[in-house]
Design a protein around this motif. Structure first.
Motif, PDB file in Angstrom:
ATOM      1  N   GLY A  75       0.795  -1.222   0.000  1.00  0.00           N
ATOM      2  CA  GLY A  75       0.000   0.000   0.000  1.00  0.00           C
ATOM      3  C   GLY A  75       0.827   1.272   0.000  1.00  0.00           C
ATOM      4  O   GLY A  75       0.275   2.365  -0.223  1.00  0.00           O
ATOM      5  N   ASP A  76       2.146   1.180   0.241  1.00  0.00           N
ATOM      6  CA  ASP A  76       2.994   2.376   0.194  1.00  0.00           C
ATOM      7  C   ASP A  76       3.142   2.843  -1.248  1.00  0.00           C
ATOM      8  O   ASP A  76       3.189   2.040  -2.178  1.00  0.00           O
ATOM      9  CB  ASP A  76       4.380   2.079   0.779  1.00  0.00           C
ATOM     10  N   ASP A  77       3.237   4.164  -1.433  1.00  0.00           N
ATOM     11  CA  ASP A  77       3.442   4.707  -2.776  1.00  0.00           C
ATOM     12  C   ASP A  77       4.887   5.124  -2.978  1.00  0.00           C
ATOM     13  O   ASP A  77       5.574   5.553  -2.048  1.00  0.00           O
ATOM     14  CB  ASP A  77       2.499   5.888  -3.048  1.00  0.00           C
ATOM     15  N   VAL A  78       5.353   4.954  -4.214  1.00  0.00           N
ATOM     16  CA  VAL A  78       6.731   5.284  -4.595  1.00  0.00           C
ATOM     17  C   VAL A  78       6.655   6.122  -5.865  1.00  0.00           C
ATOM     18  O   VAL A  78       5.966   5.751  -6.821  1.00  0.00           O
ATOM     19  CB  VAL A  78       7.570   4.011  -4.839  1.00  0.00           C
ATOM     20  N   PHE A  79       7.366   7.255  -5.885  1.00  0.00           N
ATOM     21  CA  PHE A  79       7.311   8.139  -7.050  1.00  0.00           C
ATOM     22  C   PHE A  79       8.588   8.970  -7.137  1.00  0.00           C
ATOM     23  O   PHE A  79       9.412   8.999  -6.204  1.00  0.00           O
ATOM     24  CB  PHE A  79       6.076   9.047  -7.001  1.00  0.00           C
ATOM     25  N   ILE A  80       8.732   9.649  -8.268  1.00  0.00           N
ATOM     26  CA  ILE A  80       9.860  10.545  -8.509  1.00  0.00           C
ATOM     27  C   ILE A  80       9.331  11.978  -8.555  1.00  0.00           C
ATOM     28  O   ILE A  80       8.299  12.246  -9.191  1.00  0.00           O
ATOM     29  CB  ILE A  80      10.560  10.216  -9.848  1.00  0.00           C
ATOM     30  N   ARG A  81      10.052  12.884  -7.915  1.00  0.00           N
ATOM     31  CA  ARG A  81       9.671  14.296  -7.961  1.00  0.00           C
ATOM     32  C   ARG A  81      10.915  15.150  -8.146  1.00  0.00           C
ATOM     33  O   ARG A  81      12.044  14.693  -7.895  1.00  0.00           O
ATOM     34  CB  ARG A  81       8.933  14.717  -6.700  1.00  0.00           C
ATOM     35  N   THR A  82      10.709  16.360  -8.611  1.00  0.00           N
ATOM     36  CA  THR A  82      11.826  17.289  -8.745  1.00  0.00           C
ATOM     37  C   THR A  82      12.326  17.700  -7.366  1.00  0.00           C
ATOM     38  O   THR A  82      11.553  17.764  -6.398  1.00  0.00           O
ATOM     39  CB  THR A  82      11.389  18.540  -9.516  1.00  0.00           C
ATOM     40  N   GLY A  83      13.639  17.980  -7.297  1.00  0.00           N
ATOM     41  CA  GLY A  83      14.221  18.392  -6.030  1.00  0.00           C
ATOM     42  C   GLY A  83      14.235  19.909  -5.882  1.00  0.00           C
ATOM     43  O   GLY A  83      13.563  20.653  -6.615  1.00  0.00           O
ATOM     44  N   ARG A  84      15.025  20.368  -4.931  1.00  0.00           N
ATOM     45  CA  ARG A  84      15.085  21.815  -4.674  1.00  0.00           C
ATOM     46  C   ARG A  84      15.764  22.552  -5.811  1.00  0.00           C
ATOM     47  O   ARG A  84      15.411  23.686  -6.126  1.00  0.00           O
ATOM     48  CB  ARG A  84      15.834  22.074  -3.367  1.00  0.00           C
ATOM     49  N   LEU A  85      16.748  21.905  -6.462  1.00  0.00           N
ATOM     50  CA  LEU A  85      17.474  22.544  -7.552  1.00  0.00           C
ATOM     51  C   LEU A  85      16.913  22.059  -8.884  1.00  0.00           C
ATOM     52  O   LEU A  85      17.351  21.051  -9.429  1.00  0.00           O
ATOM     53  CB  LEU A  85      18.968  22.226  -7.455  1.00  0.00           C
ATOM     54  N   SER A  86      15.913  22.753  -9.397  1.00  0.00           N
ATOM     55  CA  SER A  86      15.270  22.353 -10.653  1.00  0.00           C
ATOM     56  C   SER A  86      15.010  23.591 -11.493  1.00  0.00           C
ATOM     57  O   SER A  86      14.377  24.552 -11.036  1.00  0.00           O
ATOM     58  CB  SER A  86      13.948  21.620 -10.373  1.00  0.00           C
ATOM     59  N   ASN A  87      15.489  23.511 -12.730  1.00  0.00           N
ATOM     60  CA  ASN A  87      15.313  24.661 -13.622  1.00  0.00           C
ATOM     61  C   ASN A  87      15.298  24.176 -15.071  1.00  0.00           C
ATOM     62  O   ASN A  87      16.170  23.432 -15.506  1.00  0.00           O
ATOM     63  CB  ASN A  87      16.458  25.667 -13.439  1.00  0.00           C
ATOM     64  N   GLY A  88      14.279  24.589 -15.816  1.00  0.00           N
ATOM     65  CA  GLY A  88      14.215  24.266 -17.233  1.00  0.00           C
ATOM     66  C   GLY A  88      13.415  23.002 -17.505  1.00  0.00           C
ATOM     67  O   GLY A  88      12.593  22.558 -16.693  1.00  0.00           O
ATOM     68  N   ASN A  89      13.686  22.422 -18.678  1.00  0.00           N
ATOM     69  CA  ASN A  89      12.917  21.269 -19.139  1.00  0.00           C
ATOM     70  C   ASN A  89      13.628  19.945 -18.864  1.00  0.00           C
ATOM     71  O   ASN A  89      14.858  19.888 -18.778  1.00  0.00           O
ATOM     72  CB  ASN A  89      12.668  21.374 -20.645  1.00  0.00           C
ATOM     73  N   ILE A  90      12.831  18.912 -18.768  1.00  0.00           N
ATOM     74  CA  ILE A  90      13.341  17.544 -18.746  1.00  0.00           C
ATOM     75  C   ILE A  90      13.069  16.943 -20.114  1.00  0.00           C
ATOM     76  O   ILE A  90      11.925  16.931 -20.586  1.00  0.00           O
ATOM     77  CB  ILE A  90      12.675  16.713 -17.641  1.00  0.00           C
ATOM     78  N   LEU A  91      14.133  16.477 -20.772  1.00  0.00           N
ATOM     79  CA  LEU A  91      14.004  15.948 -22.122  1.00  0.00           C
ATOM     80  C   LEU A  91      13.623  14.467 -22.104  1.00  0.00           C
ATOM     81  O   LEU A  91      14.032  13.719 -21.213  1.00  0.00           O
ATOM     82  CB  LEU A  91      15.318  16.115 -22.892  1.00  0.00           C
ATOM     83  N   SER A  92      12.876  14.074 -23.142  1.00  0.00           N
ATOM     84  CA  SER A  92      12.569  12.655 -23.335  1.00  0.00           C
ATOM     85  C   SER A  92      12.056  12.491 -24.760  1.00  0.00           C
ATOM     86  O   SER A  92      10.933  12.887 -25.084  1.00  0.00           O
ATOM     87  CB  SER A  92      11.516  12.170 -22.324  1.00  0.00           C
ATOM     88  N   ASP A  93      12.902  11.926 -25.625  1.00  0.00           N
ATOM     89  CA  ASP A  93      12.508  11.708 -27.018  1.00  0.00           C
ATOM     90  C   ASP A  93      13.288  10.524 -27.572  1.00  0.00           C
ATOM     91  O   ASP A  93      13.909   9.764 -26.815  1.00  0.00           O
ATOM     92  CB  ASP A  93      12.719  12.971 -27.853  1.00  0.00           C
ATOM     93  N   GLU A  94      13.276  10.371 -28.895  1.00  0.00           N
ATOM     94  CA  GLU A  94      13.937   9.215 -29.504  1.00  0.00           C
ATOM     95  C   GLU A  94      15.452   9.228 -29.315  1.00  0.00           C
ATOM     96  O   GLU A  94      16.123   8.201 -29.523  1.00  0.00           O
ATOM     97  CB  GLU A  94      13.598   9.133 -31.002  1.00  0.00           C
ATOM     98  N   ASN A  95      16.008  10.350 -28.920  1.00  0.00           N
ATOM     99  CA  ASN A  95      17.451  10.432 -28.687  1.00  0.00           C
ATOM    100  C   ASN A  95      17.847  10.092 -27.256  1.00  0.00           C
ATOM    101  O   ASN A  95      19.044   9.946 -26.963  1.00  0.00           O
ATOM    102  CB  ASN A  95      17.946  11.840 -29.036  1.00  0.00           C
ATOM    103  N   GLY A  96      16.873   9.998 -26.395  1.00  0.00           N
ATOM    104  CA  GLY A  96      17.162   9.667 -24.999  1.00  0.00           C
ATOM    105  C   GLY A  96      15.914   9.814 -24.145  1.00  0.00           C
ATOM    106  O   GLY A  96      15.225  10.829 -24.225  1.00  0.00           O
ATOM    107  N   ARG A  97      15.595   8.798 -23.367  1.00  0.00           N
ATOM    108  CA  ARG A  97      14.382   8.795 -22.559  1.00  0.00           C
ATOM    109  C   ARG A  97      14.671   9.128 -21.099  1.00  0.00           C
ATOM    110  O   ARG A  97      15.693   8.730 -20.548  1.00  0.00           O
ATOM    111  CB  ARG A  97      13.704   7.413 -22.610  1.00  0.00           C
TER     112      ARG A  97
END
Length: 238
Positions: free
Chosen positions: A207-229
């Motif tokens: 029942g515990d949840d696990v996820f990913i979130r941005t940290g304190r140092l976050s700026n700009g975009n996160i890329l994800s396309d055919e060149n790298g996921r």
């Protein structure tokens, strides 16, 4: 002796029944009387055998008390010791079988998903949604909110990859039951396009949840396309 007494009672009951049946001289009754008489004779023979055995046992016991070191006594003692030894061995073997560790089957749980397109992620503590699901054994990863909810308690492995470029930079956090388990950071500068991967092995309760979130140092975009996921994966270990 108990068996002997029981047989005597049976014989007495049968004698009484024969006496009652003899008062009814019908053919079926006569036949029943004959059968009972035969049975009584057999029971009397068994009683005689039992009396003889009781007599022999009493004589043997008397001889053993008077001559504890006779050959027969030694043989009986050795036989009793051997029987006890075999019994102890069997009990030990059974005990070992009972305490042997058992291998219980682990229900398969595994998932893998990635972000389908570039997403802005400049806000700290923003949950990243890996919306493109490739594998979801156990149906525990929820792509609409980017969260894995453990179907079973156990030891899990989680890994995630974040891609960014130019002057963008990102730290990202893996949380299990709202506790930060691991943090990774990537700041490629102005010259490169790069990825960073984090891994954690952590016990998760059902029942515990696990996820990913941005940290304190976050700026700009996160890329994800055919060149790298940019991706997120996990599976149960034990």
């Amino acid at each position: 002796m108990t068996k002997f007494n029981e047989l005597q009672k049976i014989v007495s009951l049968q004698d009484k029944r024969i006496s009652e049946l003899e008062k009814r001289p019908m053919e079926p009754v006569v036949q029943a009387v004959v059968e009972l008489q035969n049975t009584v004779q057999l029971q009397k023979a068994r009683i005689s055998d039992l009396e003889e055995r009781v007599f022999q046992l009493e004589s043997l016991q008397t001889n053993e008390e008077q001559k504890p070191n006779t050959s027969l006594g030694r043989e009986m003692l050795l036989e009793a010791n051997e029987t006890n030894a075999n019994l102890n061995v069997n009990l030990v073997r059974k005990g070992r079988l009972l305490i042997q560790p058992t291998s219980l089957p682990i229900e398969s749980v595994a998932f893998y998903a990635y972000i389908s397109s570039t997403v802005p992620a400049s806000t700290p503590h923003h949950i990243l949604v890996f919306d493109k699901v490739i594998t979801d054994v156990g149906n525990a990863y929820h792509s609409h909110m980017g969260t894995f909810i453990a179907p079973n308690s156990g030891l899990y492995v989680f890994t995630w990859t974040i891609r960014c470029y130019s002057n963008h930079y990102h730290s990202s956090e893996l949380l299990a039951d709202n506790n930060i388990v691991n943090v990774i950071y990537l700041g490629p500068g102005n010259a490169i396009d790069g990825t960073v991967t984090g891994t954690a092995v952590v016990h998760v309760n059902q029942g515990d949840d696990v996820f990913i979130r941005t940290g304190r140092l976050s700026n700009g975009n996160i890329l994800s396309d055919e060149n790298g996921r940019s991706s997120f994966a996990g599976w149960i270990l034990v």
